[in-house]
Motif scaffolding. Structure first.
Motif, PDB file in Angstrom:
ATOM      1  N   ASN A 128       0.815  -1.215   0.000  1.00  0.00           N
ATOM      2  CA  ASN A 128       0.000   0.000   0.000  1.00  0.00           C
ATOM      3  C   ASN A 128       0.853   1.271   0.000  1.00  0.00           C
ATOM      4  O   ASN A 128       0.363   2.349   0.296  1.00  0.00           O
ATOM      5  N   LYS A 129       2.148   1.131  -0.315  1.00  0.00           N
ATOM      6  CA  LYS A 129       3.106   2.244  -0.473  1.00  0.00           C
ATOM      7  C   LYS A 129       3.495   2.923   0.844  1.00  0.00           C
ATOM      8  O   LYS A 129       4.078   3.985   0.836  1.00  0.00           O
ATOM      9  N   GLN A 130       3.174   2.346   1.979  1.00  0.00           N
ATOM     10  CA  GLN A 130       3.603   2.902   3.253  1.00  0.00           C
ATOM     11  C   GLN A 130       4.877   2.201   3.704  1.00  0.00           C
ATOM     12  O   GLN A 130       5.081   1.024   3.423  1.00  0.00           O
ATOM     13  N   GLU A 131       5.710   2.931   4.445  1.00  0.00           N
ATOM     14  CA  GLU A 131       6.970   2.373   4.923  1.00  0.00           C
ATOM     15  C   GLU A 131       6.754   1.592   6.217  1.00  0.00           C
ATOM     16  O   GLU A 131       5.951   1.991   7.057  1.00  0.00           O
ATOM     17  N   ALA A 132       7.493   0.488   6.333  1.00  0.00           N
ATOM     18  CA  ALA A 132       7.392  -0.336   7.538  1.00  0.00           C
ATOM     19  C   ALA A 132       8.781  -0.790   7.958  1.00  0.00           C
ATOM     20  O   ALA A 132       9.628  -1.095   7.122  1.00  0.00           O
ATOM     21  N   VAL A 133       8.985  -0.808   9.264  1.00  0.00           N
ATOM     22  CA  VAL A 133      10.181  -1.407   9.842  1.00  0.00           C
ATOM     23  C   VAL A 133       9.741  -2.758  10.380  1.00  0.00           C
ATOM     24  O   VAL A 133       8.832  -2.836  11.204  1.00  0.00           O
ATOM     25  N   ILE A 134      10.376  -3.809   9.876  1.00  0.00           N
ATOM     26  CA  ILE A 134       9.976  -5.166  10.242  1.00  0.00           C
ATOM     27  C   ILE A 134      11.143  -5.856  10.930  1.00  0.00           C
ATOM     28  O   ILE A 134      12.245  -5.902  10.390  1.00  0.00           O
ATOM     29  N   VAL A 135      10.902  -6.361  12.135  1.00  0.00           N
ATOM     30  CA  VAL A 135      11.879  -7.191  12.844  1.00  0.00           C
ATOM     31  C   VAL A 135      11.078  -8.300  13.516  1.00  0.00           C
ATOM     32  O   VAL A 135      10.356  -8.064  14.477  1.00  0.00           O
ATOM     33  N   ALA A 136      11.197  -9.512  12.970  1.00  0.00           N
ATOM     34  CA  ALA A 136      10.390 -10.620  13.477  1.00  0.00           C
ATOM     35  C   ALA A 136      11.022 -11.954  13.106  1.00  0.00           C
ATOM     36  O   ALA A 136      11.689 -12.065  12.087  1.00  0.00           O
ATOM     37  N   ASN A 137      10.778 -12.941  13.952  1.00  0.00           N
ATOM     38  CA  ASN A 137      11.178 -14.307  13.628  1.00  0.00           C
ATOM     39  C   ASN A 137       9.936 -15.199  13.534  1.00  0.00           C
ATOM     40  O   ASN A 137      10.006 -16.392  13.730  1.00  0.00           O
ATOM     41  N   GLU A 147       2.631   8.052  12.938  1.00  0.00           N
ATOM     42  CA  GLU A 147       2.294   8.928  11.811  1.00  0.00           C
ATOM     43  C   GLU A 147       3.189   8.650  10.601  1.00  0.00           C
ATOM     44  O   GLU A 147       2.742   8.732   9.463  1.00  0.00           O
ATOM     45  N   GLU A 148       4.467   8.324  10.860  1.00  0.00           N
ATOM     46  CA  GLU A 148       5.434   8.162   9.778  1.00  0.00           C
ATOM     47  C   GLU A 148       5.417   6.782   9.141  1.00  0.00           C
ATOM     48  O   GLU A 148       5.592   6.641   7.936  1.00  0.00           O
ATOM     49  N   ARG A 149       5.274   5.731   9.939  1.00  0.00           N
ATOM     50  CA  ARG A 149       5.428   4.368   9.420  1.00  0.00           C
ATOM     51  C   ARG A 149       4.802   3.348  10.358  1.00  0.00           C
ATOM     52  O   ARG A 149       4.375   3.673  11.456  1.00  0.00           O
ATOM     53  N   PHE A 150       4.835   2.103   9.888  1.00  0.00           N
ATOM     54  CA  PHE A 150       4.414   0.962  10.692  1.00  0.00           C
ATOM     55  C   PHE A 150       5.658   0.279  11.251  1.00  0.00           C
ATOM     56  O   PHE A 150       6.692   0.226  10.588  1.00  0.00           O
ATOM     57  N   TYR A 151       5.546  -0.263  12.449  1.00  0.00           N
ATOM     58  CA  TYR A 151       6.586  -1.103  13.036  1.00  0.00           C
ATOM     59  C   TYR A 151       5.951  -2.472  13.260  1.00  0.00           C
ATOM     60  O   TYR A 151       5.016  -2.594  14.050  1.00  0.00           O
ATOM     61  N   LEU A 152       6.433  -3.452  12.529  1.00  0.00           N
ATOM     62  CA  LEU A 152       5.901  -4.808  12.631  1.00  0.00           C
ATOM     63  C   LEU A 152       6.915  -5.635  13.403  1.00  0.00           C
ATOM     64  O   LEU A 152       7.958  -5.998  12.877  1.00  0.00           O
ATOM     65  N   LEU A 153       6.599  -5.917  14.665  1.00  0.00           N
ATOM     66  CA  LEU A 153       7.559  -6.535  15.574  1.00  0.00           C
ATOM     67  C   LEU A 153       7.053  -7.894  16.055  1.00  0.00           C
ATOM     68  O   LEU A 153       5.914  -8.019  16.499  1.00  0.00           O
ATOM     69  N   GLY A 154       7.920  -8.891  15.971  1.00  0.00           N
ATOM     70  CA  GLY A 154       7.542 -10.239  16.387  1.00  0.00           C
ATOM     71  C   GLY A 154       8.667 -10.954  17.106  1.00  0.00           C
ATOM     72  O   GLY A 154       9.391 -11.737  16.501  1.00  0.00           O
ATOM     73  N   PRO A 155       8.852 -10.690  18.400  1.00  0.00           N
ATOM     74  CA  PRO A 155       9.915 -11.375  19.154  1.00  0.00           C
ATOM     75  C   PRO A 155       9.516 -12.806  19.512  1.00  0.00           C
ATOM     76  O   PRO A 155       8.375 -13.219  19.295  1.00  0.00           O
ATOM     77  N   SER A 156      10.451 -13.542  20.076  1.00  0.00           N
ATOM     78  CA  SER A 156      10.183 -14.929  20.479  1.00  0.00           C
ATOM     79  C   SER A 156       9.077 -15.015  21.522  1.00  0.00           C
ATOM     80  O   SER A 156       8.213 -15.874  21.445  1.00  0.00           O
ATOM     81  N   ASP A 157       9.102 -14.117  22.511  1.00  0.00           N
ATOM     82  CA  ASP A 157       8.066 -14.091  23.555  1.00  0.00           C
ATOM     83  C   ASP A 157       6.981 -13.101  23.142  1.00  0.00           C
ATOM     84  O   ASP A 157       6.849 -12.018  23.698  1.00  0.00           O
ATOM     85  N   MET A 158       6.189 -13.492  22.165  1.00  0.00           N
ATOM     86  CA  MET A 158       5.161 -12.602  21.628  1.00  0.00           C
ATOM     87  C   MET A 158       4.082 -12.278  22.645  1.00  0.00           C
ATOM     88  O   MET A 158       3.606 -11.146  22.711  1.00  0.00           O
ATOM     89  N   GLU A 159       3.718 -13.257  23.462  1.00  0.00           N
ATOM     90  CA  GLU A 159       2.647 -13.034  24.442  1.00  0.00           C
ATOM     91  C   GLU A 159       3.064 -11.982  25.480  1.00  0.00           C
ATOM     92  O   GLU A 159       2.303 -11.075  25.794  1.00  0.00           O
ATOM     93  N   GLY A 160       4.266 -12.117  26.013  1.00  0.00           N
ATOM     94  CA  GLY A 160       4.757 -11.157  26.999  1.00  0.00           C
ATOM     95  C   GLY A 160       4.935  -9.774  26.399  1.00  0.00           C
ATOM     96  O   GLY A 160       4.603  -8.761  27.024  1.00  0.00           O
TER      97      GLY A 160
END
Length: 172
Positions: A128-137, A147-160
């Motif tokens: 959708n042409k928006q910028e995202a910072v992705i750090v996930a396993n 306002e500027e971007r999405f941060y898509l974060l997925g650490p090992s302990d996702m629930e915590g």
């Protein structure tokens, strides 16, 4: 109350990588019938540096990736591809997302990005042409929208991680 969440590469991937390097080294050693000296030179000159480079990219780089959730905001450190400081005042919305099934979060162009068997780290442009910072396993991530971007974060302990972020976000 700062909590740190790690985002390492899967140990299965690292084990498979080491087995692959050992198999390549064995194949090279077997294929050379010119003696032990030339086989050793080939292994040291070619297989050694490549193995060290890939070991660094698959083990050291993901091992250093971490998300720190504090009262002031979120500190994202995933060198050399992504790093950011996200103050709570800049957070517009927090919600779960799936990198595989959500069409809004399909990756388009990448800027500084590494993706290897489930591990993703870097800056990308979404479909959708928006910028995202992705750090996930993992494919299920927590989306932190600013306002500027999405941060898509997925650490090992996702629930915590999700619990800590939602607890602090509700207080704001």
């Amino acid at each position: 109350m700062a909590r740190i969440y790690k985002i390492p590469m899967s140990k299965v991937v690292l084990t498979i990588f080491l087995l692959f390097v050992a198999a390549i080294a064995a194949a090279v050693a077997w294929s050379f019938n010119s003696g032990l000296l030339w086989t050793g030179i080939c292994l040291v000159a070619v297989a050694g540096p490549l193995a060290i480079f890939y070991w660094y990219m698959l083990y050291i780089t993901p091992k250093r990736a971490a998300i720190t959730v504090a009262d002031e905001g979120i500190l994202l450190a995933a060198p050399p591809f992504a790093s950011a400081v996200i103050p709570w005042a800049s957070v517009v919305k927090v919600f779960p997302a799936n990198l595989k099934t959500d069409d809004d979060f399909k990756i388009g162009k990448t800027k500084k990005f590494m993706e290897f068997i489930g591990y993703r780290s870097g800056v990308a442009e979404l479909k959708n042409k928006q910028e995202a910072v992705i750090v996930a396993n993992r494919i299920d991530v927590l989306c932190i929208q600013t306002e500027e971007r999405f941060y898509l974060l997925g650490p090992s302990d996702m629930e915590g991680f999700t619990k800590d972020v939602e607890t602090i976000a509700k207080q704001l």
